[in-house]
Design a protein around this motif. Sequence first.
Motif, short mmCIF file in Angstrom:
data_model
loop_
_atom_site.label_atom_id
_atom_site.label_comp_id
_atom_site.label_asym_id
_atom_site.label_seq_id
_atom_site.Cartn_x
_atom_site.Cartn_y
_atom_site.Cartn_z
N TRP A 274 -8.54 1.37 -8.39
CA TRP A 274 -8.80 0.22 -9.25
C TRP A 274 -9.90 0.55 -10.25
O TRP A 274 -10.91 1.16 -9.90
CB TRP A 274 -9.25 -0.99 -8.43
CG TRP A 274 -8.41 -1.30 -7.25
CD1 TRP A 274 -8.53 -0.81 -5.99
CD2 TRP A 274 -7.29 -2.19 -7.20
NE1 TRP A 274 -7.57 -1.32 -5.16
CE2 TRP A 274 -6.79 -2.18 -5.88
CE3 TRP A 274 -6.65 -3.00 -8.14
CZ2 TRP A 274 -5.71 -2.95 -5.47
CZ3 TRP A 274 -5.57 -3.77 -7.75
CH2 TRP A 274 -5.11 -3.74 -6.43
N LYS B 276 -11.41 -4.54 -10.28
CA LYS B 276 -11.90 -4.83 -8.93
C LYS B 276 -12.84 -6.01 -8.94
O LYS B 276 -12.74 -6.92 -8.10
CB LYS B 276 -12.59 -3.58 -8.38
CG LYS B 276 -13.12 -3.74 -6.96
CD LYS B 276 -13.75 -2.44 -6.48
CE LYS B 276 -14.35 -2.59 -5.10
NZ LYS B 276 -14.96 -1.33 -4.61
N GLU C 174 -7.34 -1.96 -0.94
CA GLU C 174 -8.36 -1.40 -1.83
C GLU C 174 -8.40 0.13 -1.80
O GLU C 174 -8.47 0.78 -2.84
CB GLU C 174 -9.72 -1.97 -1.46
CG GLU C 174 -10.83 -1.56 -2.39
CD GLU C 174 -12.15 -2.23 -2.05
OE1 GLU C 174 -13.12 -2.01 -2.79
OE2 GLU C 174 -12.21 -2.95 -1.03
N ARG D 165 0.83 -1.22 0.00
CA ARG D 165 0.00 0.00 0.00
C ARG D 165 0.86 1.26 0.00
O ARG D 165 0.36 2.37 -0.26
CB ARG D 165 -0.95 -0.01 1.20
CG ARG D 165 -0.31 -0.01 2.57
CD ARG D 165 -1.38 -0.02 3.67
NE ARG D 165 -0.82 -0.09 5.01
CZ ARG D 165 -0.57 -1.22 5.65
NH1 ARG D 165 -0.86 -2.39 5.09
NH2 ARG D 165 -0.05 -1.20 6.87
N ARG E 147 -0.82 -1.46 -9.94
CA ARG E 147 -2.14 -2.10 -9.84
C ARG E 147 -2.14 -3.46 -10.55
O ARG E 147 -2.76 -4.42 -10.08
CB ARG E 147 -3.22 -1.18 -10.41
CG ARG E 147 -3.49 0.05 -9.56
CD ARG E 147 -4.78 0.75 -10.00
NE ARG E 147 -4.74 1.23 -11.37
CZ ARG E 147 -4.28 2.42 -11.74
NH1 ARG E 147 -3.81 3.27 -10.82
NH2 ARG E 147 -4.30 2.78 -13.02
N THR F 202 -2.98 -6.85 -8.67
CA THR F 202 -4.13 -7.63 -9.15
C THR F 202 -3.73 -9.08 -9.41
O THR F 202 -4.40 -10.02 -8.96
CB THR F 202 -4.68 -7.01 -10.45
OG1 THR F 202 -5.15 -5.70 -10.18
CG2 THR F 202 -5.82 -7.86 -11.00
N PHE G 270 -6.86 -7.75 0.10
CA PHE G 270 -7.51 -6.80 -0.80
C PHE G 270 -8.20 -5.69 -0.01
O PHE G 270 -8.18 -4.51 -0.39
CB PHE G 270 -8.51 -7.53 -1.70
CG PHE G 270 -9.15 -6.65 -2.73
CD1 PHE G 270 -8.39 -5.86 -3.57
CD2 PHE G 270 -10.54 -6.59 -2.87
CE1 PHE G 270 -8.97 -5.04 -4.53
CE2 PHE G 270 -11.14 -5.78 -3.81
CZ PHE G 270 -10.35 -5.00 -4.65
N ALA G 271 -8.81 -6.05 1.11
CA ALA G 271 -9.48 -5.04 1.95
C ALA G 271 -8.49 -3.99 2.45
O ALA G 271 -8.83 -2.80 2.56
CB ALA G 271 -10.17 -5.72 3.12
#
Length: 673
Positions: free
Chosen positions: A278, A283, A273, A238, A247, A251, A269-270
């Motif tokens: 995205w 997503k 995100e 992050r 990204r 992904t 992912f949480a």
Amino acid sequence: MQTSITQAIGKRQLGYCLCVLLSAWCGPVSAEGSAPDPALEQFKIAWDAARQGDHDTFRQIKGSLQDYILFPYLQYEDYRNRRSSVPVDEMVAFLTNHRDWAFEPGLRIAWLRSLARKGRWADLLANSRGVTDTALRCQRARGRIILGKTDGLLSEAQSLWAVGKSQPDECDPVFAWLVSSGGVTESLAWERIRLAMEANKRSLVMYLARYVPEDQRRWLESWNQYRRAGYARLEQARRWPDNEITRMILTTSLQRLARKDATRAAAKFAKLEGHFSWEEATKIAVLRDIALYSAVALEDDTPLHMSRVPAVHRDSQLLEWWARFLLSRQDWPALAEVIAQMPGEISNDDRWRYWLAQAELRSGQVKPPSELLQELAGKANYYGFLAADEMGLDYNICPLQPDIKDAEIDRIAGLAGFQHGLELRRAGLHNWAIREWSLAAARLPAADLKIAAALAHREGWYDRAIFALGNSGDLRFYEWRFPLAWETEIKREATANDLDPAWVYGTIRSESAMVETAQSSANAMGLMQITPATGKRVARRHGLAWRGSRQLKTVAGNLPIGTAYMRDLLQDYDDNPVLVSGSYNAGPNAVSRWLDSRPAGEAAIWVETLPYFETRDYIPRVLAFTTLYDWRLDGTVKRISGRMPHIESGKISVTGFADVVCRSQLQTATMGK
């Protein structure tokens, strides 16, 4: 190098007389008791000579067989051996005149490769337009570079380079030219990196790092560290800048992690995100994979993950696995709702019609008797037999009696491709025989396929009849689709191992389609598809003869070992045929995992929730084929539910036998070919 036709046949005895006396050539004669065909016998001797490097004998016999139907195969062998020196016009003429023969594609590729090895680039370019073989595409591109014909080559070279795997060595000169020409752009390099990541080709990804700017390589180095640690610290990314490249890396990483641990992928992912912008499609793709693999693993959080995928993006695969998850939980109302969301071509399949009927009955939405189960019970397949068991009905099997005139069979037998296939079979060249037959069958209109099946049946070529009928849609010619070949031998070995002969037949029919010499890509051999390692181990354990792997391609050498192996598995799995068939197909390690991770209880539910689609289809196919062979052998059949003890408890819900009737001529026959 192209495989020699002489390498496709078994070892033959030296000398014509010994060959005939010992029946070394395993192809059948054209008529029982008829004298050997001199041309056919000479053809066999020629192949023996070629295989042993006796080119003088080969050429001498070849010259005497110019009018023989398989003479082009002698020419093929000759051209294959001399392909580097055959004049171009002569080779082109031969290939053109034999474009409908099975050997043509392989000979063409072998010849073109020999031109490349000899550096005959002009000849290669003139005769290789439209090739799809990757190595040849690269050799053709190299020829264009050497000859200075590079107009339009850049895009071809880029398409060869931008794949998610390493390409053949023949491509190296082309890729060197591509790099020196500036054809490997930054965007192209990242595209190939993405493909390599998706294919889990770590070494290739790190190799490709040289083609991206130095300041971007640190992301690949970090990715490699995350990957090596099982993506345990992926949330640390992050801190990366938000751009198209980061990204893409995240992904791909999340989707790879979801395959192994969907719950962890969802948690990562949480955390990521909110730090990246995205695109909606990206997503959804990540959320879709998390939901899918959560369902495959039957994880408790599956409903939550499914709810995050918008309904319009729930494809057939996702819906089917959601249904299997709900089936594992026996959430019958929700199962009925999900089946209703499936596209018609999926929900109308007997699989989901059966489970919809179960969901409606067990949720109380429908009171028995179920009209849907009643309809399914009229079908001679796995789900039809299960439905009939539940309703206490007889099995509905409506065979069609073949009514094909000899003149029609003779018409098909007169077609060149079938003539070639049959003669090659008589010569013992089974692989080539199947190729010629298959090419000929592919050219037939659907209405003629059952006539081809009649020809195969007349010749005792069981698997060709089976496949022809399967492709024709004429599935109720049960006598041909489920032949009682080797009945004496199969019953003897089944009895010796205390097995139901119908189950042995059903296994053979599912494994090899009755091909005595079958060999799979996994090196499983013969009627019961036994690997040499398994064969040797089983033979030693039971004191059976073991003369090497070649015996597995004979009835006498395969059946004793295959049936003994089935008996061993029955002992390992407490006499549960469902688990035995699962292990036979996927191996004991897979079954052990599934016993720990799939729901115990009803065998039909356990089978439907298996993660391997091949095994999920294989077990019902063996059971259905066993039922049909039970009928073919005895007339009255053991109910299919009686062959499906509950997982762990061994309880059998329905026992006894079913009479066989024909209630409707609109019946759909059993699954598969």
